[in-house]
Design a protein around this motif. Structure first.
Motif: not given
Lengths: 361, 149, 204
Positions: C50-56, C59-60, C62, C126-127, C132, C134-135
């Motif tokens: 998450v800190l690196m911005g890769a939230e997808f 969560l995957l 987890i 970061f885009a 996001s 995921i897109e």
């Protein structure tokens, strides 16, 4: 110190107050929903239910809470003490954590994550550890068997819940729960459970599919939260009380609150995903009628779903384990797969149905 | 703090609360991370509440354990052996099948979001993927892996 | 700025947790505790994602690893009847192989670290247009990487078949319910009307 950190402290403090308010509303609401559960159950069986504490027994849950607090916390001799205490904590913390992304009204959300749906799936899948660790740490036969059953049941239905959610996401094109709610604005014919927009005949194809998905989600939600008729993990005639046998006092209370938080979360998920969230069924603005605030629509739908769950608990007999597994793997999974194919084909041909969003995804 | 006022005043504006009401403008990354701060706070509050409940019982409740009370519950007689035992291999099979289907679901999430951008080709690719999945499911069904005995 | 400092603080806490938990996975005596620590490691790594911005991805991680893979580990570890004293004795025997794997991993990490020092811009981007991640993944995964994607599908199919072949054992004498047969049963096939004369019983 204050000038060093500038303007952030008021913001952080305010956020904290919001979260605390949210948690308090959730807990107090839960106390009354618990009472409602028991009252509905009683009414179906022609009993009165709790009616002694407070007017109409309204304060029963709070009395129960006090009783839990004054009971002895027993830690069994053969148990793994650290994990035994850790298990209910895991259950409650994850049950709270999932609520972070649920929007109760426009802007009323603790954290408006882009990937809200995935967040809910991810965090609620952690909840299974409270049960499995609790069952193992007790070092007792009934909790152990209950935990096993419960885990197998929860993971089986998590699969179909995942597939069902994909159909909704296909229609909306976003994993953000606020956007999913806004995609269903305008009236009940835009809700994913009741897609009866006669102004747009081709979208009527979706109605049977999505309504079926709604029903499947309801049943999966019951199975996922170990609610009757799928309460096999705690089937008292077979397993006494499942994984909770050795728990007493507030440790048991944590399990119970966690379980009910998950049930209410499933109601909230149904509301957000299929029943239009905080949107009114008819979007009419009459000048002489006071507008019902969106939060009450949301809360009303959640309570309605909870009422249905309570009725199911009172009316339907318990499933057998092989039937439960059959239902999950042989009925829900294939039919949600077929639904994904149908809905995605529709989206490919006619585009998304989302109305509240500019340009879809 | 318009964000906060919305929380109280039943606002019907479809705006979204987020961390953008800070004094200084933030970079994209900080704004994004700030969305996760309340999540951490909620988890912390949940932890505090659960610990508080447990401590309450420790303080208010009596505690007088004896050998019978803290023994394992087993319908009135003493347990014969350690209750952790081997069990049916079917539970492992369910767990393995669950992992596989969970991964397949995970692969469908990005597709559901970008299906209108990737065209018929992307759609067809996922249909083949789903077909592979369906073959696996049919195999499991035929072999009786989904039956519970 | 306190808020701007938070990611750094969070990074050190999460990284320390991940390393500490990972150490406890191999250090703890009880295998169930090991799995619990492993879950902690996964969660801390998800936080780092998450800190690196890769939230997808976070969560995957987890959902798949914590929510599914670790459940299987838990199943296996909880119910296995393994003599752990015996397993401890085999420790030295496997030490060389484990050491080699550890060295390879260490070398890889040093290489990656060195690469990011040489070319600082090559990290996660970061885009800025608000896409996001995921897109961003969805836009390329099913078109550009379609064949890899199908290969994943085939591997999963293989995994499913393999798991069934290896673990499925049919037991004899098990009675199962055939739902469709049960529903298809009609009155004609199920009920037989017998005219019983008084005093004769039904013995035929």
């Amino acid at each position: 110190m204050i000038e060093l950190f500038g303007m952030e402290w008021p913001w952080l403090l305010w956020k904290l107050v919001q979260i605390l308010l949210f948690v308090i509303v959730l807990l107090v609401g839960l106390a009354f929903l618990l009472l409602m559960d028991r009252k509905v159950w009683a009414a179906v069986q022609l009993r009165r239910g709790p009616n002694v504490v407070g007017p109409f027994g309204l304060l029963q849950s709070f009395a129960d809470f006090l009783k839990f607090v004054f009971k002895e916390l027993i830690i069994p001799a053969g148990s793994d003490k650290v994990l035994f205490i850790l298990a209910p904590i895991i259950t409650l913390v994850t049950a709270f954590g999932v609520w972070a992304v649920v929007p109760a009204a426009p802007g009323w959300v603790i954290s408006n994550l882009n990937l809200g749906v995935l967040y809910i799936l991810a965090i609620s899948s952690l909840g299974v550890y409270g049960i499995i660790i609790g069952g193992w740490a007790s070092n007792s036969k009934y909790p152990f068997l209950g935990a096993l059953r419960s885990t197998a049941q929860m993971i089986s239905y998590e699969v179909s819940i995942g597939f069902i959610l994909i159909t909704v996401l296909l229609l909306v094109g976003s994993l953000n729960l606020t956007e999913i709610v806004n995609a269903q604005a305008g009236g009940f014919w835009n809700w994913h459970a009741l897609m009866l927009d006669f102004g747009d005949p081709k979208s009527l194809i979706l109605f049977p599919v999505m309504f079926y998905m709604f029903v499947l989600f309801c049943i999966s939600a019951l199975a996922e939260t170990n609610r009757p008729p799928f309460d096999l993990p705690e089937a008292e005639s077979e397993l006494v009380a499942g994984y909770q046998v050795e728990y007493s006092s507030t440790a048991y209370l944590l399990f119970m609150i966690g379980e009910y938080l998950n049930i209410v979360l499933m109601c909230a998920m149904l509301t957000v995903m299929f029943l239009g969230g905080w949107h009114a069924p008819l979007d009419v603005k009459l000048s002489f009628m006071p507008q019902i605030p969106p939060f009450f629509w949301f809360a009303g739908k959640v309570v309605f779903m909870f009422f249905l769950f309570a009725m199911v608990k009172a009316i339907v007999p318990r499933y057998r384990y092989d039937q439960l597994m059959r239902l999950g793997w042989k009925v829900f999974l294939p039919s949600s797969l077929v639904a994904i194919v149908i809905v995605s084909t529709y989206v490919m041909m006619f585009g998304r149905t989302a109305v509240g969003l500019a340009g879809g995804g | 703090m318009t964000d906060g006022l919305q929380f109280i005043a039943f606002s019907t504006v479809n705006s979204v609360s987020s961390g953008t009401q800070l004094s200084a403008p933030l970079s994209t990354q900080s704004a994004f991370l700030l969305e996760y701060l309340p999540v951490v706070m909620l988890f912390a509050i949940g932890l505090v509440i659960s610990l508080a409940f447990l401590v309450m019982a420790k303080i208010f409740a009596p505690s007088s354990p004896d050998a019978e009370k803290i023994s394992t519950y087993e319908c009135g007689f003493n347990s014969f052996d350690d209750s952790r035992m081997k069990f049916d291999v079917r539970f492992y099979l369910v767990a393995i099948l669950f992992i596989i289907f969970d991964i397949e679901v995970a692969f469908l999430f990005p597709w559901a979001v970008s299906i209108d951008k990737i065209g018929v080709y992307g759609w067809a690719v996922v249909m083949i993927f789903l077909f592979e999945l369906a073959v696996g499911l049919a195999y499991a069904w035929k072999k009786g892996a989904l039956d519970w005995e | 700025m306190f808020v701007e400092m938070l990611p750094a603080i969070a990074f050190y806490i999460l990284a320390a947790t991940a390393v500490g938990m990972a150490f406890m996975v191999i250090a703890s005596r009880n295998p169930v505790h090991s799995v619990v620590f492993l879950i902690g490691t996964f969660l801390a790594s998800a936080g780092l994602f998450v800190l690196m911005g890769a939230e997808f991805l976070a969560l995957l991680l987890i959902m798949v690893y914590v929510g599914a893979v670790a459940v299987l580990f838990m199943f296996v570890v909880m119910m296995l009847d393994v003599d752990f004293v015996e397993m401890k004795q085999g420790f030295l025997q496997y030490l060389p192989i484990g050491g080699v794997v550890a060295c390879i991993l260490l070398a890889e990490m040093i290489l990656v670290g060195a690469a990011s020092l040489v070319n600082p811009g090559a990290g996660v981007k970061f885009a800025e247009d608000g896409t996001s991640n995921i897109e961003a993944i969805g836009n390329v995964l099913y078109t550009e990487y379609a064949f890899f994607f199908e290969a994943v599908g085939l591997i999963l199919l293989l995994a499913m078949v393999g798991a069934i072949v290896l673990t499925l054992r049919k037991r004899d004498g098990v009675k199962t319910q055939n739902i469709s047969e049960q529903i298809a049963r009609t009155r004609e096939g199920g009920v037989e009307l017998v005219d019983i004369k008084p005093g004769e019983g039904i013995g035929s």
